[in-house]
Design an enzyme around this catalytic site. Sequence first.
Site, PDB file in Angstrom:
ATOM      1  N   SER A 198       0.831  -1.204   0.000  1.00  0.00           N
ATOM      2  CA  SER A 198       0.000   0.000   0.000  1.00  0.00           C
ATOM      3  C   SER A 198       0.868   1.257   0.000  1.00  0.00           C
ATOM      4  O   SER A 198       1.629   1.486  -0.928  1.00  0.00           O
ATOM      5  CB  SER A 198      -0.955  -0.027   1.195  1.00  0.00           C
ATOM      6  OG  SER A 198      -1.892   1.002   1.119  1.00  0.00           O
ATOM      7  N   ASP A 244      -2.968   5.921  -3.650  1.00  0.00           N
ATOM      8  CA  ASP A 244      -1.789   5.358  -2.994  1.00  0.00           C
ATOM      9  C   ASP A 244      -1.173   4.312  -3.922  1.00  0.00           C
ATOM     10  O   ASP A 244      -1.572   4.184  -5.081  1.00  0.00           O
ATOM     11  CB  ASP A 244      -2.165   4.765  -1.636  1.00  0.00           C
ATOM     12  CG  ASP A 244      -3.110   3.578  -1.759  1.00  0.00           C
ATOM     13  OD1 ASP A 244      -3.775   3.432  -2.807  1.00  0.00           O
ATOM     14  OD2 ASP A 244      -3.189   2.776  -0.811  1.00  0.00           O
ATOM     15  N   ASP A 261      -1.264   1.002  -4.246  1.00  0.00           N
ATOM     16  CA  ASP A 261      -2.031  -0.097  -4.850  1.00  0.00           C
ATOM     17  C   ASP A 261      -3.401   0.329  -5.351  1.00  0.00           C
ATOM     18  O   ASP A 261      -4.232  -0.512  -5.699  1.00  0.00           O
ATOM     19  CB  ASP A 261      -2.152  -1.280  -3.887  1.00  0.00           C
ATOM     20  CG  ASP A 261      -3.008  -0.988  -2.667  1.00  0.00           C
ATOM     21  OD1 ASP A 261      -2.897   0.121  -2.121  1.00  0.00           O
ATOM     22  OD2 ASP A 261      -3.773  -1.869  -2.239  1.00  0.00           O
ATOM     23  N   ASP A 301      -6.135   1.726  -4.044  1.00  0.00           N
ATOM     24  CA  ASP A 301      -7.414   1.534  -3.349  1.00  0.00           C
ATOM     25  C   ASP A 301      -7.783   2.719  -2.468  1.00  0.00           C
ATOM     26  O   ASP A 301      -8.882   2.767  -1.922  1.00  0.00           O
ATOM     27  CB  ASP A 301      -7.432   0.231  -2.549  1.00  0.00           C
ATOM     28  CG  ASP A 301      -6.506   0.240  -1.338  1.00  0.00           C
ATOM     29  OD1 ASP A 301      -5.620   1.130  -1.252  1.00  0.00           O
ATOM     30  OD2 ASP A 301      -6.645  -0.654  -0.478  1.00  0.00           O
TER      31      ASP A 301
END
Length: 470
Positions: A108, A243, A245, A247
């Site tokens: 993340s 961010d 990734d 999400d």
Amino acid sequence: MLLSKDVLASSGVKFGTSGARGLVTQFSNDVCAAFVHAFLTGIQPQFTFECVAVAIDNRPSSPSMAMACVAAIKQLGLTPVYYGVVPTPALAYRAMQDDIPCIMVTGSHIPFDRNGLKFYRPDGEITKADEVAILESRALFEPIFELPVLKKNEYARQSYIERYASLFDANLLIGKKIGIYEHSSAGRDLYANLFSSLGAEVISLGRSDEFVPIDTEAVSIEDIAKAKAWSKQYGFDAIFSTDGDGDRPLVADENGDWLRGDILGLLCANELNIDALAVPVSCNTAIEKSAAFKQVTRTKIGSPYVIAEFEKLSAQFDSVAGFEANGGFLLGSDVQVAASTLKALPTRDALLPFFMLLSAAQNTTISQVVDKLPQRFTYSDRMQSFSTETSQKIIAEAEELPQALLTKLGIMESIVSMDTTDGLRITLSNDDVIHLRPSGNAPELRCYAESSSMVVAQQLVIQVLTNIIK
């Protein structure tokens, strides 16, 4: 043969608010395999599946970790489906439609020397109970000596684009000028085409060949300055980013001011006409003050806790959703958007809140939409190298003698209410809020503050963290 419990116990890798996190050096081939075996053997009694989907973010360590995961999937006699670099919600959505589990290799927003794994059952994110079961699993497996070659499938990327391209009219973004801060986001190669297909003029910004750890809850001074400069240079209606990734959204208005994630989530839920919300206790109280929802339930911090509330809320309300202070929006039920049905996606998603914000601002500016909300401002910071034991002691003492804590912090207001859902959250007589919470996976004490003024919220955090160590 290796025992998954022993491998994981000695690895140093721990579950955080969402997924297993650790240093790259801790995620050896066998540690990755232990997680895969523990996860998949644990859910096999509940679900029937022959395939397992895997995807990654743009961290330099992610491909080799994915190879180890794929090798472990093959050891179990299952078929891996590798989707390459895609946003976490794209992987989760495709896997849920196919009724199979999936594993996302991502850390993340944490620095590139760290990484992580996120696990999804065929029906969505794993629960905290599932996390415990993974760590306690006694799955046996052979060590991983050889890593397979990964062959990429584009289906998750395509179906994620179609999820939104088919939802809105092709003219939704006509006349809008959108900047995409690409950096190293897992979705950077799909956003421009998606926004363009809906009529927007798109300019790509800040692409990086090195991994950039964007934290949507703690935007850097550099990124604050970048957005201001970009907005002034190009005259954007909005700037979109995520961010690592993909999400958690990071969205700026036409002035280049980044919106807080929970304010973005509030606007999205309102535009979707959501009946009931589940949000972490740290979210802005403008949610309740807006009076837009039939029920708002506050949870511990972390998407698994938000998702755990969906079943209860769905038994009472037609439309259910949640979001976090980081902006990730979780859709807990199918909803109608114009003449289309948007299927539930109970995991953090960055695209939905951005699209619904643009929908709300079709005939106005984003800042004007935000200004219609109750004006509540939040700020947060942390005390690093602060032991968890000390943090817990301070909070325990404050629960017994809360006024003594306020005196120590130099706060003269009286206490209206206290919430111990996650840490200690105190509402003061002037309607300001202070919230102390030990970090779940680091020696840090976090402080959140909320007020009707950003300046006051910032001052409160500085005052609390300065006085807490005296």
